[in-house]
Write a protein that holds these residues in place. Structure first.
Motif, PDB file in Angstrom:
ATOM      1  N   PHE A   1     -63.613   0.883  27.688  1.00 53.54           N
ATOM      2  CA  PHE A   1     -62.475   0.077  27.241  1.00 53.54           C
ATOM      3  C   PHE A   1     -62.961  -1.102  26.399  1.00 53.54           C
ATOM      4  N   VAL A   2     -63.986  -1.794  26.879  1.00 52.15           N
ATOM      5  CA  VAL A   2     -64.472  -2.990  26.191  1.00 52.15           C
ATOM      6  C   VAL A   2     -65.036  -2.644  24.815  1.00 52.15           C
ATOM      7  N   ILE A   3     -65.844  -1.591  24.731  1.00 47.62           N
ATOM      8  CA  ILE A   3     -66.481  -1.254  23.460  1.00 47.62           C
ATOM      9  C   ILE A   3     -65.451  -0.718  22.464  1.00 47.62           C
ATOM     10  N   ILE A   4     -64.500   0.094  22.905  1.00 49.31           N
ATOM     11  CA  ILE A   4     -63.452   0.545  21.997  1.00 49.31           C
ATOM     12  C   ILE A   4     -62.676  -0.655  21.452  1.00 49.31           C
ATOM     13  N   GLY A   5     -62.508  -1.689  22.281  1.00 51.40           N
ATOM     14  CA  GLY A   5     -61.823  -2.898  21.849  1.00 51.40           C
ATOM     15  C   GLY A   5     -62.675  -3.823  21.001  1.00 51.40           C
ATOM     16  N   GLY A   6     -63.879  -3.394  20.634  1.00 47.82           N
ATOM     17  CA  GLY A   6     -64.723  -4.180  19.740  1.00 47.82           C
ATOM     18  C   GLY A   6     -65.654  -5.154  20.431  1.00 47.82           C
ATOM     19  N   GLY A   7     -65.833  -5.038  21.752  1.00 46.70           N
ATOM     20  CA  GLY A   7     -66.701  -5.957  22.486  1.00 46.70           C
ATOM     21  C   GLY A   7     -67.903  -5.260  23.071  1.00 46.70           C
ATOM     22  N   ILE A   8     -68.561  -5.942  23.989  1.00 41.88           N
ATOM     23  CA  ILE A   8     -69.712  -5.409  24.712  1.00 41.88           C
ATOM     24  C   ILE A   8     -69.771  -6.144  26.045  1.00 41.88           C
ATOM     25  N   ASP A   9     -70.233  -5.454  27.085  1.00 45.11           N
ATOM     26  CA  ASP A   9     -70.344  -6.089  28.397  1.00 45.11           C
ATOM     27  C   ASP A   9     -71.703  -5.748  28.998  1.00 45.11           C
ATOM     28  N   LEU A  10     -72.589  -6.730  28.973  1.00 47.51           N
ATOM     29  CA  LEU A  10     -73.935  -6.557  29.525  1.00 47.51           C
ATOM     30  C   LEU A  10     -74.025  -6.921  30.999  1.00 47.51           C
ATOM     31  N   SER A  11     -72.923  -7.393  31.578  1.00 44.98           N
ATOM     32  CA  SER A  11     -72.993  -7.975  32.912  1.00 44.98           C
ATOM     33  C   SER A  11     -72.572  -7.030  34.024  1.00 44.98           C
ATOM     34  N   VAL A  12     -72.148  -5.799  33.703  1.00 48.18           N
ATOM     35  CA  VAL A  12     -71.504  -4.960  34.714  1.00 48.18           C
ATOM     36  C   VAL A  12     -72.417  -4.662  35.895  1.00 48.18           C
TER      37      VAL A  12
ATOM     38  N   LEU B   1     -55.650   4.642  28.488  1.00 49.62           N
ATOM     39  CA  LEU B   1     -56.234   4.556  27.157  1.00 49.62           C
ATOM     40  C   LEU B   1     -55.494   5.414  26.139  1.00 49.62           C
ATOM     41  N   ASN B   2     -54.958   6.546  26.567  1.00 51.57           N
ATOM     42  CA  ASN B   2     -54.392   7.502  25.617  1.00 51.57           C
ATOM     43  C   ASN B   2     -52.881   7.653  25.671  1.00 51.57           C
ATOM     44  N   ARG B   3     -52.251   7.102  26.687  1.00 49.02           N
ATOM     45  CA  ARG B   3     -50.816   7.347  26.830  1.00 49.02           C
ATOM     46  C   ARG B   3     -50.011   6.066  27.021  1.00 49.02           C
ATOM     47  N   THR B   4     -50.584   4.920  26.791  1.00 48.73           N
ATOM     48  CA  THR B   4     -49.863   3.667  26.989  1.00 48.73           C
ATOM     49  C   THR B   4     -50.027   2.746  25.785  1.00 48.73           C
ATOM     50  N   THR B   5     -49.127   1.771  25.706  1.00 48.96           N
ATOM     51  CA  THR B   5     -49.230   0.758  24.655  1.00 48.96           C
ATOM     52  C   THR B   5     -50.541  -0.019  24.764  1.00 48.96           C
ATOM     53  N   PHE B   6     -50.992  -0.261  25.996  1.00 41.92           N
ATOM     54  CA  PHE B   6     -52.258  -0.973  26.201  1.00 41.92           C
ATOM     55  C   PHE B   6     -53.394  -0.239  25.506  1.00 41.92           C
ATOM     56  N   GLY B   7     -53.441   1.072  25.634  1.00 43.28           N
ATOM     57  CA  GLY B   7     -54.493   1.846  24.992  1.00 43.28           C
ATOM     58  C   GLY B   7     -54.388   1.801  23.479  1.00 43.28           C
ATOM     59  N   ARG B   8     -53.183   1.933  22.937  1.00 49.18           N
ATOM     60  CA  ARG B   8     -53.020   1.881  21.483  1.00 49.18           C
ATOM     61  C   ARG B   8     -53.442   0.524  20.937  1.00 49.18           C
ATOM     62  N   ARG B   9     -53.115  -0.535  21.657  1.00 46.03           N
ATOM     63  CA  ARG B   9     -53.524  -1.867  21.212  1.00 46.03           C
ATOM     64  C   ARG B   9     -55.040  -2.038  21.289  1.00 46.03           C
ATOM     65  N   THR B  10     -55.661  -1.401  22.276  1.00 40.33           N
ATOM     66  CA  THR B  10     -57.123  -1.471  22.389  1.00 40.33           C
ATOM     67  C   THR B  10     -57.787  -0.862  21.162  1.00 40.33           C
ATOM     68  N   PHE B  11     -57.326   0.324  20.748  1.00 43.24           N
ATOM     69  CA  PHE B  11     -57.876   0.955  19.547  1.00 43.24           C
ATOM     70  C   PHE B  11     -57.595   0.102  18.309  1.00 43.24           C
ATOM     71  N   ALA B  12     -56.396  -0.472  18.234  1.00 37.50           N
ATOM     72  CA  ALA B  12     -56.030  -1.272  17.069  1.00 37.50           C
ATOM     73  C   ALA B  12     -56.908  -2.514  16.947  1.00 37.50           C
ATOM     74  N   ILE B  13     -57.146  -3.193  18.060  1.00 37.15           N
ATOM     75  CA  ILE B  13     -57.975  -4.403  18.036  1.00 37.15           C
ATOM     76  C   ILE B  13     -59.414  -4.062  17.687  1.00 37.15           C
ATOM     77  N   GLY B  14     -59.921  -2.973  18.232  1.00 36.71           N
ATOM     78  CA  GLY B  14     -61.288  -2.574  17.916  1.00 36.71           C
ATOM     79  C   GLY B  14     -61.459  -2.158  16.469  1.00 36.71           C
ATOM     80  N   GLY B  15     -60.419  -1.524  15.898  1.00 33.83           N
ATOM     81  CA  GLY B  15     -60.510  -1.081  14.515  1.00 33.83           C
ATOM     82  C   GLY B  15     -60.367  -2.216  13.519  1.00 33.83           C
TER      83      GLY B  15
END
Length: 345
Positions: free
Chosen positions: A88-99, A209-223
């Motif tokens: 989710f984080v990387i598709i949204g254009g971020g990175i998470d090294l702390s997991v 990620l694939n069937r909700t507005t939250f998922g579409r916004r995630t792809f949009a922000i990352g793109g």
């Protein structure tokens, strides 16, 4: 003689404009395979099949057994849950090294003597709360503090490691609650409960990620975050929520690893963040964001887990295993770069 009027002057015929030959439109099948990610996923399935063949040839007595298959799935379940959040984080254009270390901190906090005295529900709540809290801090620092995600999550990694060591005194805390301890040992239809938890997290993550507005916004922000903002998306708030999702997955994984090892320890999750990020990369998710598949990330987890299993069964050095993983990551990134150049030409 009458002079020709300016409007009646003869003009040399213009040469026809040279147009580059029109590129044929890709067929529906090609678009489905390569633009939709199915082709990349099928490639990973082919890699898994090849690894299975290698396993059958090199360790015929142990690799193809049902018990070893369940071992692979159980090993993949914890890193797999972390990978869902990282995707989710990387598709949204971020990175998470702390997991990895957030998971360790959550496992330590949930297994202190004081926490365990309140029972399993409080332990689960504490693990989830610690994960969500860490994700919220990451998201706020990145979205509102405008700190680069690499730096913010690296700082969280170091802080979570230190806090986990401080709480535990650098000692492993034994899980005494029978409910938590039973999660890893419980089997339904012969399959460990941890695998079912992993499957549920995958299913929920895929739907979101694939069937909700939250998922579409995630792809949009990352793109293109600026285009997403102009379209009415609250980019900063959504970014915070992406890191909260990653933190929630850390909390779930903390309960799973505490049950599997019957301990809460600051040493849990060492380099798990690198394995999760590597799985997302070879699964086809662009590091720049905007494109990716959750199924591809999970297949990446399985590829790495099977490789580890093969090295263990064949008594090969861990150093060679790490070299193999590194080579796979480099090849995956080169394939991504070539695919992006082809798509823009």
């Amino acid at each position: 003689m009458n002079e020709p009027s300016p409007t009646s002057e003869a003009r040399a015929p213009e040469a026809p404009e040279a147009h580059p030959p029109a590129r044929p439109e890709p067929s529906r099948v090609v678009r489905l395979l390569f633009e939709g990610g199915i082709g990349r996923n099928m490639g990973l399935v082919a890699v898994l099949v090849l690894l299975a063949v290698v396993g059958v040839v090199t360790a015929p007595q142990t690799f193809p057994t049902a018990s070893n298959l369940l071992t692979v799935l159980t090993s993949a379940s914890i890193i797999g849950v972390l990978t869902v959040g990282v995707t989710f984080v990387i598709i949204g254009g971020g990175i998470d090294l702390s997991v990895g270390k957030v998971m360790a901190l959550a496992s330590v906090w949930a297994t202190t003597v004081a926490t365990q005295s309140f029972g399993a529900l409080v332990m689960i709540f504490c693990a989830l709360a610690v994960g969500v809290g860490a994700g919220l801090i990451n998201g706020v620092l990145i979205a509102y503090g405008r700190i680069v995600p690499f730096i913010a999550t690296l700082a969280m990694l170091i802080s979570a490691q230190g806090l986990a060591e401080l709480i535990s005194g650098r000692r492993s805390q034994i899980v005494t609650d029978p409910v938590i301890a039973a999660i890893a040992s419980t089997r339904i239809l012969g399959i460990p409960l941890l695998v079912y938890i992993f499957a549920v997290v995958i299913a929920v993550g895929w739907v979101v990620l694939n069937r909700t507005t939250f998922g579409r916004r995630t792809f949009a922000i990352g793109g293109n975050p600026e285009a997403a903002r102009l379209a009415g998306v609250d980019v900063r708030r959504h970014t915070v929520l992406l890191y909260v999702v990653s933190g929630l997955c850390c909390g779930i994984a903390a309960i799973m690893i505490a049950s599997l090892t019957t301990t809460g320890s600051s040493t849990h999750g060492t380099l798990y963040e690198l394995d999760a990020i590597a799985a997302v990369i070879i699964g086809g998710t662009l590091l720049t964001g905007g494109r990716g598949t959750l199924i591809g990330s999970i297949l990446g987890v399985l590829v790495f887990t099977v490789i580890t299993n093969l090295f263990v069964l064949n008594n090969l050095a861990i150093e060679v295993q790490n070299i193999a993983k590194g080579a796979i990551i480099v090849v995956a990134v080169l394939i991504q770069a070539r695919a992006r150049r082809s798509s823009t030409t």
